[in-house]
Design a protein around this motif. Sequence first.
Motif, short mmCIF file in Angstrom:
data_model
loop_
_atom_site.label_atom_id
_atom_site.label_comp_id
_atom_site.label_asym_id
_atom_site.label_seq_id
_atom_site.Cartn_x
_atom_site.Cartn_y
_atom_site.Cartn_z
N MET A 33 0.84 -1.20 0.00
CA MET A 33 0.00 0.00 0.00
C MET A 33 0.87 1.25 0.00
N PHE A 37 1.35 4.20 -2.92
CA PHE A 37 1.22 5.64 -2.81
C PHE A 37 2.47 6.36 -3.32
N ILE A 44 1.02 10.80 -10.43
CA ILE A 44 0.11 11.94 -10.35
C ILE A 44 0.87 13.24 -10.58
N ALA B 92 -7.10 2.87 -0.25
CA ALA B 92 -6.87 3.10 -1.68
C ALA B 92 -7.81 4.16 -2.23
N LEU B 94 -8.21 6.98 -1.13
CA LEU B 94 -7.52 8.28 -1.08
C LEU B 94 -7.08 8.72 -2.48
N PHE B 95 -6.83 7.74 -3.35
CA PHE B 95 -6.39 8.07 -4.70
C PHE B 95 -7.42 8.91 -5.44
N PHE B 98 -6.73 12.35 -4.40
CA PHE B 98 -5.37 12.62 -4.85
C PHE B 98 -5.37 13.03 -6.34
N LEU B 99 -6.07 12.21 -7.14
CA LEU B 99 -6.12 12.47 -8.58
C LEU B 99 -6.87 13.76 -8.90
#
Lengths: 224, 143
Positions: A33, A37, A44, B92, B94-95, B98-99
């Motif tokens: 995990m 990230f 990103i 997950a 959170l992505f 985030f994106l």
Amino acid sequence: MAHTVPVGQKWWSGGKSPFNVEYGKLMMWYFLMSDAFTFGAFLISYGTIRFSSSSWPNPNEVFKSFPFIGEMSVPLAFVSLMTFILIMSSVTMVMAVGAGQAHDRKAVMKWMFLTILGGLAFLGCQAWEWTHLHSEGAWWGSNPFLNIDGTQSTTNFSNFFFTITGFHGFHVFSGVIINIIMLIKTWRGDFDRKGHYLMIEKAGLYWHFVDLVWVFVFTCFYLL
Amino acid sequence: MSSAHPSSADFGKDKSSFDSKSVWRTFWILLVITVTELIIAIIYYETHFFPKHILNGVFIIMTLAKAFFIVAEFMHLGHEIKNLIMTIAIPACLFIWFLIAFMWDGSAYHNLRMRYDSYQNEQSKTKVKKVEHPVEGKKPGVE
């Protein structure tokens, strides 16, 4: 899982793993995990920079070479080969895990060997691709490719490409090392003495994660 | 599990759930999705038959589908108990934030640049000629 899990099992009442997996395997999941990230942050930030740029080089123009065929243009063919190699080595890894659950030492060794071979083949392909791009003048801080609309591009493209595929390649490399260690331990009979092949499953989780990241790298750099 | 404290051996025993058929099924799904992505990318490159941003959406959906199959089948998460699935799936999420946050930031920055940075604005409209081959014997990164 083949453990027969009783209906209405109270997972949090203590005395057992509330996640019904071994400690090391759970920790591997948490490590992955955190690694997800890290990769996510890389990809990103790449996306942010792409969104802030008015144009970007065309991957079909940049990645169109294949070894031993000279100047012929085959957009994305080589990278599809790399993707295929990595998916294939994921399959052999699952087979190794399955053989481990059946305590079949010979079969585990065979599948681990094939997985390592796949990893090395992927690394070889990446080395070729990097060498080729470098010979075209691409490197950190140097980008010979124009934007898709014919305007001058920045070095962001090559900086991100080499950093992210490099970071992924480093993961593949460490995965190969881990798999070699697992193969040696299997060969020495360490897991038979322990009575279980859980280490193979943990190495397998890491290996599949490397494949998973490649799926995203592939989309971000070669398709979008 | 009979003992109060499970040892790792408890988790390594009698698992006969391994099914090589479903592994190959997952392999074929992944392969077919990847090949489809490539075909779409190459047809687009040759013909420009469709707006690129819609294709990008298709690529992202296909990528997420591949990610789902790798995690659920190869990494076996789909066959674990719900507690384990949730301890992975919830963080997950959170992505999603985030994106959205960072892509938004990128495009806001792009708007600012185009409006206030006349040099960048000029550059984004000036076509340049490609330098065919880099200077012989001078490779990037080599001083």
